[in-house]
Structure formats: structure tokens, C-alpha cells
Motif scaffolding. Structure first.
Motif, PDB file in Angstrom:
ATOM      1  N   GLU A 199     -17.135 -45.611  11.281  1.00 32.62           N
ATOM      2  CA  GLU A 199     -17.725 -45.567  10.100  1.00 32.62           C
ATOM      3  C   GLU A 199     -17.395 -44.367   9.162  1.00 32.62           C
TER       4      GLU A 199
ATOM      5  N   ILE B 106      -5.213 -52.676  -6.239  1.00 31.77           N
ATOM      6  CA  ILE B 106      -6.634 -53.165  -6.407  1.00 31.77           C
ATOM      7  C   ILE B 106      -7.373 -52.190  -7.343  1.00 31.77           C
ATOM      8  N   LYS B 107      -6.392 -50.803  -7.682  1.00 40.29           N
ATOM      9  CA  LYS B 107      -6.992 -49.941  -8.536  1.00 40.29           C
ATOM     10  C   LYS B 107      -5.946 -49.275  -9.198  1.00 40.29           C
TER      11      LYS B 107
ATOM     12  N   LEU C 185      -3.397 -44.336  -2.595  1.00 40.67           N
ATOM     13  CA  LEU C 185      -3.762 -44.880  -1.261  1.00 40.67           C
ATOM     14  C   LEU C 185      -3.548 -46.268  -0.955  1.00 40.67           C
TER      15      LEU C 185
ATOM     16  N   VAL D 107      -4.621 -47.373  -6.136  1.00 43.17           N
ATOM     17  CA  VAL D 107      -5.052 -48.025  -4.544  1.00 43.17           C
ATOM     18  C   VAL D 107      -4.211 -49.296  -4.483  1.00 43.17           C
TER      19      VAL D 107
ATOM     20  N   ASP E 260      -7.034 -50.419   7.718  1.00 38.56           N
ATOM     21  CA  ASP E 260      -8.417 -50.839   7.485  1.00 38.56           C
ATOM     22  C   ASP E 260      -8.958 -51.457   8.802  1.00 38.56           C
TER      23      ASP E 260
ATOM     24  N   ARG F 162      -3.589 -52.377  -1.688  1.00 39.02           N
ATOM     25  CA  ARG F 162      -3.894 -53.280  -0.287  1.00 39.02           C
ATOM     26  C   ARG F 162      -2.508 -54.158   0.117  1.00 39.02           C
TER      27      ARG F 162
ATOM     28  N   GLY G   7     -12.304 -51.739   9.738  1.00 40.23           N
ATOM     29  CA  GLY G   7     -13.813 -52.076   9.709  1.00 40.23           C
ATOM     30  C   GLY G   7     -14.058 -53.461   9.895  1.00 40.23           C
TER      31      GLY G   7
ATOM     32  N   ILE H 237      -3.757 -49.041   1.814  1.00 42.21           N
ATOM     33  CA  ILE H 237      -4.777 -49.730   2.899  1.00 42.21           C
ATOM     34  C   ILE H 237      -4.520 -50.949   3.398  1.00 42.21           C
TER      35      ILE H 237
ATOM     36  N   LEU I  55     -12.340 -43.054   3.298  1.00 39.39           N
ATOM     37  CA  LEU I  55     -11.350 -43.603   2.648  1.00 39.39           C
ATOM     38  C   LEU I  55     -12.021 -44.215   1.404  1.00 39.39           C
ATOM     39  N   ILE I  56     -13.239 -44.595   1.333  1.00 39.04           N
ATOM     40  CA  ILE I  56     -14.084 -44.693   0.034  1.00 39.04           C
ATOM     41  C   ILE I  56     -13.891 -43.671  -0.845  1.00 39.04           C
TER      42      ILE I  56
ATOM     43  N   ALA J  63     -10.304 -43.175  -1.992  1.00 45.16           N
ATOM     44  CA  ALA J  63      -9.999 -44.274  -3.009  1.00 45.16           C
ATOM     45  C   ALA J  63     -10.446 -43.909  -4.329  1.00 45.16           C
TER      46      ALA J  63
ATOM     47  N   GLY K 153     -14.364 -45.411   7.256  1.00 48.56           N
ATOM     48  CA  GLY K 153     -14.763 -46.272   5.988  1.00 48.56           C
ATOM     49  C   GLY K 153     -15.331 -45.297   5.057  1.00 48.56           C
ATOM     50  N   ARG K 154     -16.104 -44.329   5.260  1.00 49.55           N
ATOM     51  CA  ARG K 154     -16.733 -43.509   4.363  1.00 49.55           C
ATOM     52  C   ARG K 154     -15.777 -42.516   3.721  1.00 49.55           C
TER      53      ARG K 154
END
Lengths: 110, 185
Positions: free
Chosen positions: A82, A109-110, A3, A98, A65, A100, A67, A5, A88-89, A92, A85-86
């Protein structure tokens, strides 16, 4: 699955193509989600649809992103934000990596 | 000791903050909710957050303004007056700053300035922080949509921005949450 982002115009696509030249790409995931929200789809339905698309092969998902702003006045805009966001979480969580992207630089970041 | 958790809407900052609190292993856990249920949408939001916290052992306190009023409640529960156990340590998860600023700024039908509002809230935060072992503050990134807003909204943004910067200075740890992942900054 990977992912990517970041904000708009940060060089996410260029970064993705150069970092993962062999991958298949699902770009503008945030707009995909927007279209489905406008069609009346629920968060879970959209997530299931994306998961079905990316289940085989090495996929790279790219999304804005969206949000990080003031709460939109328009209800559909709020729903989209909303849902984005949900979803993509969850994506992820599914992803093995992941990134950024800021100013063309990918930060893992992951 | 303050921990600041920053993120956009739907970034997963609440879930991250709750896990953070649980990882401290402090038994006296308080959730200081600042959102007041005014309409169906906020009621649904509150419901979603309640479900998320379910079984995590938080005592919920609700203060839309004047968060210092939570102190007596926290102290009486932590010292065992209203609890079967007593333990000196307490941790408060304040969620979220953007609602608190809106409530304080537009309280009593009059609008206060960004500076007044920020000073008032920061004074309250300091008092609250002195009375608890740990304070975790969830705050919002509302600053990156590139849109221009009316003066009222801008004043609100200024106030939240001021508070965020000050809290970051006061905090011993700050995290930004992106797609559910906490990045220490």
C-alpha cells in the motif's frame, strides 16, 4: 526528477543508465520503502525522506511495481504494498517524466 | 456504455476513476461500493475512499452482492423521486470488481465455480448497464506476482480474470492505471 517503473527483471536499470547517462540514480525504491516500513516509519515520513534525497541535481528513481498481485496474507507485506503504491503516485506527480519499462522497452507515460 | 479501469493495488485507479466520472459532467453520480466492512483494515480503507470522494457529489450505494438491487435506487434518485432535480442521465462508478467477485464467490458459506460466478456477475453488469447512461467499472490486476496459490484462490483468480476479459470486450474504453497515470489500452 524522472521516475522509472515496471515489473521485476524488465531491464529497468539498464534502460535508465542508457537513456539518462548523466543522471544520479536512486534504484530499488520499493526496497527502500520496505526497509522503512519495517522500521515503523509512516508513508509521509518515507516520502519526505525520499524527497529530501532527490531535491537537487537530476535524479532518476527506479522502482518495481509490486501492486499487481493477490492481497498478501502478511500484514507488513500489505502495508508495504500500500505504502509503495501511494508513495510512487506522489513521486510520479513530482516527476517531470515517467517511464514504464516492459521487456527493456521504456514507454513514456508522462 | 462501459468504461473499464484496471490497475494494481495502490495504483491510484480510484482517484483516476473519480476524475473520469467528474469529467463526463453527468450530474447524477453514483458510487456503487462492493466492499463490506468486516474488520478494522477494511473500515480504514472505506474511510480513506470516502474522504477521497468527499465533495465530489456522489450518492453512495452499498451492495456487496447482487448489484442489480442498486437499479431501483438509481432510478428513483435520477428521475427526481428522491431528489430536488431530475435529469435523465446517470453515471455509476462500481468499485471494485475484486471485492464483488470475492463476495459472490464465497456467499452463503458455499463456493461457486469461476464460471458460475463470472456468468452471474456479467449478467448483473449487463442489466445495470442497460439502466444507466454510463457505467465505470474499477477492476484489479492481481495476476502478476508469479506466486502459486491454493485451489480456492486460483478459482477466484480465474473468475476475476474471465470477468476482466469480458468487460474489456464490452467496454468502449479501457484504461490501465500506473502510479496514478491512466494509460488508454
Amino acid at each position: 526528477m524522472i521516475l522509472i517503473i515496471g515489473g521485476s527483471y524488465q531491464g529497468k536499470t539498464k534502460y535508465a543508465y542508457s537513456a539518462f547517462p548523466e543522471a544520479r540514480f536512486l534504484n530499488q525504491v520499493h526496497l527502500f520503502i520496505k526497509k522503512r516500513i519495517e522500521e515503523g516509519k509512516t508513508e509521509n515520513e518515507i516520502l519526505a525522506e525520499i524527497r529530501a534525497i532527490v531535491k537537487d541535481d537530476e535524479w532518476v528513481l527506479i522502482a518495481d511495481d509490486i501492486g499487481n498481485g493477490v492481497v498478501p496474507i502478511d500484514l507488513t507485506e500489505r502495508k508495504w504494498r500500500e505504502a509503495c503504491g501511494r508513495i510512487l503516485i506522489e513521486l510520479a506527480k513530482d516527476s517531470k517524466e515517467v517511464y514504464r519499462v516492459i521487456l527493456g522497452i521504456g514507454q513514456r507515460i508522462k | 456504455m462501459i468504461t473499464l479501469i484496471y490497475g494494481g493495488s495502490g495504483s491510484g485507479k480510484s482517484a483516476f476513476a473519480e476524475d473520469y466520472v467528474l469529467n463526463t459532467h453527468i450530474i447524477n453520480r453514483f458510487y456503487l461500493a462492493t466492499m463490506m466492512s468486516s474488520d478494522e483494515e477494511s473500515k480504514n480503507r472505506i474511510q480513506r475512499h470516502r474522504k477521497l470522494r468527499d465533495g465530489k457529489g456522489f450518492v453512495t450505494l452499498e451492495h456487496g452482492t447482487d448489484i442489480v438491487n442498486a437499479i431501483t435506487e438509481i432510478e428513483s434518485i435520477s428521475t427526481g423521486e428522491f431528489s430536488t432535480y431530475s435529469n435523465d442521465e446517470s453515471i455509476v462508478l462500481l468499485e471494485c470488481m475484486s471485492n464483488l467477485v470475492a463476495n459472490e464467490m464465497f456467499a452463503d458459506g458455499r463456493m461457486c465455480s469461476a464460471g458460475e460466478c463470472a456468468d452471474k456477475i456479467l449478467t448483473d453488469i449487463k442489466k445495470l448497464n442497460e439502466c444507466v447512461t454510463r457505467l465505470v467499472v474499477v477492476t484489479n490486476n492481481i495476476f502478476e506476482d508469479g506466486k502459486s496459490y491454493d485451489e480456492g484462490t486460483k478459482e477466484y483468480m480465474r473468475s476475476l480474470g474471465k470477468i476482466n476479459l469480458k468487460l474489456r470486450e464490452m467496454a468502449h474504453e479501457t484504461y490501465e492505471v500506473v502510479v496514478g497515470i491512466g494509460i488508454k489500452i
